[in-house]
Design a protein around this motif. Structure first.
Motif, PDB file in Angstrom:
ATOM      1  N   MET A  91       0.821   4.442 -10.864  1.00  0.00           N
ATOM      2  CA  MET A  91       0.010   5.462  -9.814  1.00  0.00           C
ATOM      3  C   MET A  91       0.447   5.046  -8.396  1.00  0.00           C
ATOM      4  O   MET A  91       0.753   3.610  -8.031  1.00  0.00           O
ATOM      5  N   LEU A  92       0.386   6.135  -7.608  1.00  0.00           N
ATOM      6  CA  LEU A  92       0.648   5.648  -6.184  1.00  0.00           C
ATOM      7  C   LEU A  92      -0.626   6.279  -5.417  1.00  0.00           C
ATOM      8  O   LEU A  92      -1.033   7.306  -5.482  1.00  0.00           O
ATOM      9  N   ASP A  93      -1.002   5.241  -4.618  1.00  0.00           N
ATOM     10  CA  ASP A  93      -2.200   5.423  -3.765  1.00  0.00           C
ATOM     11  C   ASP A  93      -1.815   5.718  -2.556  1.00  0.00           C
ATOM     12  O   ASP A  93      -1.365   4.685  -1.525  1.00  0.00           O
ATOM     13  N   VAL A  94      -1.660   6.803  -1.858  1.00  0.00           N
ATOM     14  CA  VAL A  94      -1.187   7.260  -0.439  1.00  0.00           C
ATOM     15  C   VAL A  94      -2.155   7.158   0.485  1.00  0.00           C
ATOM     16  O   VAL A  94      -3.146   7.869   0.339  1.00  0.00           O
ATOM     17  N   ALA A  95      -1.831   6.312   1.566  1.00  0.00           N
ATOM     18  CA  ALA A  95      -2.850   6.101   2.597  1.00  0.00           C
ATOM     19  C   ALA A  95      -4.104   5.303   1.832  1.00  0.00           C
ATOM     20  O   ALA A  95      -5.278   5.709   2.048  1.00  0.00           O
ATOM     21  N   CYS A  96      -3.986   4.290   1.211  1.00  0.00           N
ATOM     22  CA  CYS A  96      -4.588   3.453   0.686  1.00  0.00           C
ATOM     23  C   CYS A  96      -5.541   2.607   1.413  1.00  0.00           C
ATOM     24  O   CYS A  96      -6.355   2.155   0.892  1.00  0.00           O
ATOM     25  N   GLY A  97      -5.426   2.643   2.753  1.00  0.00           N
ATOM     26  CA  GLY A  97      -6.277   1.746   3.418  1.00  0.00           C
ATOM     27  C   GLY A  97      -6.190   0.359   3.093  1.00  0.00           C
ATOM     28  O   GLY A  97      -5.198  -0.345   2.942  1.00  0.00           O
ATOM     29  N   ARG A  98      -7.568  -0.263   3.054  1.00  0.00           N
ATOM     30  CA  ARG A  98      -7.664  -1.573   2.688  1.00  0.00           C
ATOM     31  C   ARG A  98      -7.553  -1.923   0.956  1.00  0.00           C
ATOM     32  O   ARG A  98      -7.716  -2.830   0.262  1.00  0.00           O
ATOM     33  N   GLY A  99      -7.237  -0.694   0.334  1.00  0.00           N
ATOM     34  CA  GLY A  99      -7.113  -0.752  -1.168  1.00  0.00           C
ATOM     35  C   GLY A  99      -8.056  -0.644  -2.039  1.00  0.00           C
ATOM     36  O   GLY A  99      -7.899  -0.831  -3.215  1.00  0.00           O
ATOM     37  N   ARG A 100      -9.332  -0.196  -1.757  1.00  0.00           N
ATOM     38  CA  ARG A 100     -10.460  -0.030  -2.700  1.00  0.00           C
ATOM     39  C   ARG A 100     -10.292   0.780  -3.812  1.00  0.00           C
ATOM     40  O   ARG A 100     -10.509   0.277  -4.692  1.00  0.00           O
ATOM     41  N   HIS A 101      -9.638   1.864  -3.595  1.00  0.00           N
ATOM     42  CA  HIS A 101      -9.395   2.643  -4.844  1.00  0.00           C
ATOM     43  C   HIS A 101      -8.253   2.178  -5.503  1.00  0.00           C
ATOM     44  O   HIS A 101      -8.466   2.054  -6.867  1.00  0.00           O
TER      45      HIS A 101
ATOM     46  N   ILE B 237      -3.035  -3.148   5.534  1.00  0.00           N
ATOM     47  CA  ILE B 237      -2.144  -3.867   4.218  1.00  0.00           C
ATOM     48  C   ILE B 237      -2.311  -5.426   4.262  1.00  0.00           C
ATOM     49  O   ILE B 237      -2.464  -5.550   2.863  1.00  0.00           O
ATOM     50  N   GLU B 238      -2.599  -5.721   5.250  1.00  0.00           N
ATOM     51  CA  GLU B 238      -2.784  -7.406   5.083  1.00  0.00           C
ATOM     52  C   GLU B 238      -4.076  -7.727   4.599  1.00  0.00           C
ATOM     53  O   GLU B 238      -4.336  -8.530   3.949  1.00  0.00           O
ATOM     54  N   ILE B 239      -5.183  -6.770   4.742  1.00  0.00           N
ATOM     55  CA  ILE B 239      -6.378  -7.118   3.872  1.00  0.00           C
ATOM     56  C   ILE B 239      -6.183  -6.713   2.474  1.00  0.00           C
ATOM     57  O   ILE B 239      -6.578  -7.327   1.515  1.00  0.00           O
ATOM     58  N   ALA B 240      -5.531  -5.543   2.204  1.00  0.00           N
ATOM     59  CA  ALA B 240      -5.324  -5.137   0.678  1.00  0.00           C
ATOM     60  C   ALA B 240      -4.436  -6.040  -0.015  1.00  0.00           C
ATOM     61  O   ALA B 240      -4.540  -6.466  -1.150  1.00  0.00           O
ATOM     62  N   ASN B 241      -3.495  -6.928   0.806  1.00  0.00           N
ATOM     63  CA  ASN B 241      -2.560  -7.777   0.193  1.00  0.00           C
ATOM     64  C   ASN B 241      -3.168  -9.081  -0.401  1.00  0.00           C
ATOM     65  O   ASN B 241      -2.861  -9.799  -1.365  1.00  0.00           O
ATOM     66  N   GLN B 242      -4.631  -9.092   0.078  1.00  0.00           N
ATOM     67  CA  GLN B 242      -5.399 -10.422  -0.666  1.00  0.00           C
ATOM     68  C   GLN B 242      -5.579 -10.265  -1.853  1.00  0.00           C
ATOM     69  O   GLN B 242      -5.994 -11.041  -2.680  1.00  0.00           O
TER      70      GLN B 242
ATOM     71  N   ALA C 223      -3.432  -8.316  -4.113  1.00  0.00           N
ATOM     72  CA  ALA C 223      -2.415  -7.887  -4.967  1.00  0.00           C
ATOM     73  C   ALA C 223      -2.130  -8.781  -6.025  1.00  0.00           C
ATOM     74  O   ALA C 223      -2.182 -10.045  -5.907  1.00  0.00           O
ATOM     75  N   HIS C 224      -1.278  -8.244  -6.906  1.00  0.00           N
ATOM     76  CA  HIS C 224      -0.640  -9.131  -7.964  1.00  0.00           C
ATOM     77  C   HIS C 224       0.236  -8.442  -8.880  1.00  0.00           C
ATOM     78  O   HIS C 224       0.665  -7.262  -8.077  1.00  0.00           O
ATOM     79  N   GLU C 225       0.739  -8.681  -9.866  1.00  0.00           N
ATOM     80  CA  GLU C 225       1.893  -8.153 -10.538  1.00  0.00           C
ATOM     81  C   GLU C 225       1.948  -6.855 -10.539  1.00  0.00           C
ATOM     82  O   GLU C 225       2.865  -5.944 -10.493  1.00  0.00           O
ATOM     83  N   LYS C 226       0.530  -6.306 -10.949  1.00  0.00           N
ATOM     84  CA  LYS C 226       0.422  -4.661 -11.332  1.00  0.00           C
ATOM     85  C   LYS C 226      -0.237  -4.091 -10.092  1.00  0.00           C
ATOM     86  O   LYS C 226      -0.567  -2.887 -10.381  1.00  0.00           O
ATOM     87  N   LEU C 227      -0.366  -4.776  -9.063  1.00  0.00           N
ATOM     88  CA  LEU C 227      -1.064  -4.140  -7.941  1.00  0.00           C
ATOM     89  C   LEU C 227      -0.229  -4.606  -6.684  1.00  0.00           C
ATOM     90  O   LEU C 227      -0.259  -5.726  -6.343  1.00  0.00           O
ATOM     91  N   ARG C 228       0.430  -3.725  -5.764  1.00  0.00           N
ATOM     92  CA  ARG C 228       1.019  -3.981  -4.742  1.00  0.00           C
ATOM     93  C   ARG C 228       0.934  -3.139  -3.715  1.00  0.00           C
ATOM     94  O   ARG C 228       0.554  -2.000  -3.919  1.00  0.00           O
ATOM     95  N   PHE C 229       1.264  -3.664  -2.485  1.00  0.00           N
ATOM     96  CA  PHE C 229       0.861  -2.581  -1.341  1.00  0.00           C
ATOM     97  C   PHE C 229       1.937  -2.817  -0.179  1.00  0.00           C
ATOM     98  O   PHE C 229       2.652  -4.011  -0.203  1.00  0.00           O
TER      99      PHE C 229
END
Length: 243
Positions: A44-54, A75-80, A82-88
């Protein structure tokens, strides 16, 4: 620098919108997954994901999720998370991304319509269309112009700690505008940002989608997944597949 690059990268943007409802996001993703019934481990691709809540909600359901956004601060906030199946990644949706790779692509919460020209919007739709596999699905969640236009709130003021946000809204036949004036004692003076969102109708999206071989299969009118009404539905949630 375009308004969205400047505004989305400031700490004031994140402070103003910090109360966006995480439960609402979780409930919407729950309903969307139940509705779409993606295969386990779908990409899945989340386009314009912001801080990644979705993105985070989708990854928690076992899907392989990538989030992209133009804002390095987001993206700096979202990357907090991140893991193997979740990347930003910091990425401009107008530019190509992975080709023929994803089963699903999403653009949530009116994270579209910001660009100056129609060609730029077309480029963004092209990026998304090209990122999908031949049987891929694209979901775009946009405001409904027919509902939002007569309900525009001209002015409001929000105080968060010592910062006051004065918000003015207006519209033209083609766009909604929102000017946020930030008054913070730590600043030398007020600073101002103006958001701009295009008044795209369902017909506009149908045209853009078809140009990039996407066809709208269904339109929903709210986060409760009720049917779409051009006047009474607050949202325009379009579900499209490759034509």
């Amino acid at each position: 620098m375009p308004w969205f690059e400047r505004w989305f990268n400031t700490p004031y943007y994140h402070k103003l919108y910090h109360k966006r409802d995480e439960k609402e996001a979780a409930d919407f993703i729950d309903a969307l997954v139940e509705y779409l019934k993606p295969a386990p481990e779908s990409r899945m691709l989340d386009v314009a994901c912001g801080r990644g809540r979705h993105s985070i909600q989708l990854a928690e359901k076992g899907f392989d999720v990538t989030g992209i956004d133009i804002s390095p601060a987001s993206i700096e906030i979202a990357n907090q998370s991140a893991h193997e199946k979740l990347r930003f990644y910091v990425h401009d949706m107008r530019l190509p991304f992975h080709i023929n790779y994803y089963n699903y692509a999403f653009n949530f919460f009116t994270s579209f319509g910001y660009f100056r020209t129609r060609r730029e919007h077309d480029n963004a739709i092209r990026t998304i269309a090209q990122s999908l596999k031949s049987d891929g699905v694209f979901v775009l969640d946009y405001l409904n112009v027919g509902y939002s236009s007569p309900r525009l709130v001209p002015f409001e003021e929000i105080k968060l700690e010592n910062t006051i946000y004065s918000i003015n809204r207006w519209q033209t036949p083609d766009h909604f505008f929102k000017t946020i004036t930030v008054n913070d004692p730590e600043l030398a003076g007020p600073i101002e940002f103006t958001e701009q969102v295009a008044k795209f109708t369902l017909g506009n999206f149908e045209e853009m989608f078809l140009h990039h071989h996407l066809k709208i299969k269904e339109v929903l009118g709210d986060y409760g997944f009720n049917g779409y009404d051009p006047v009474n539905s607050p949202r325009m949630i379009m579900i499209a597949g490759k034509a």
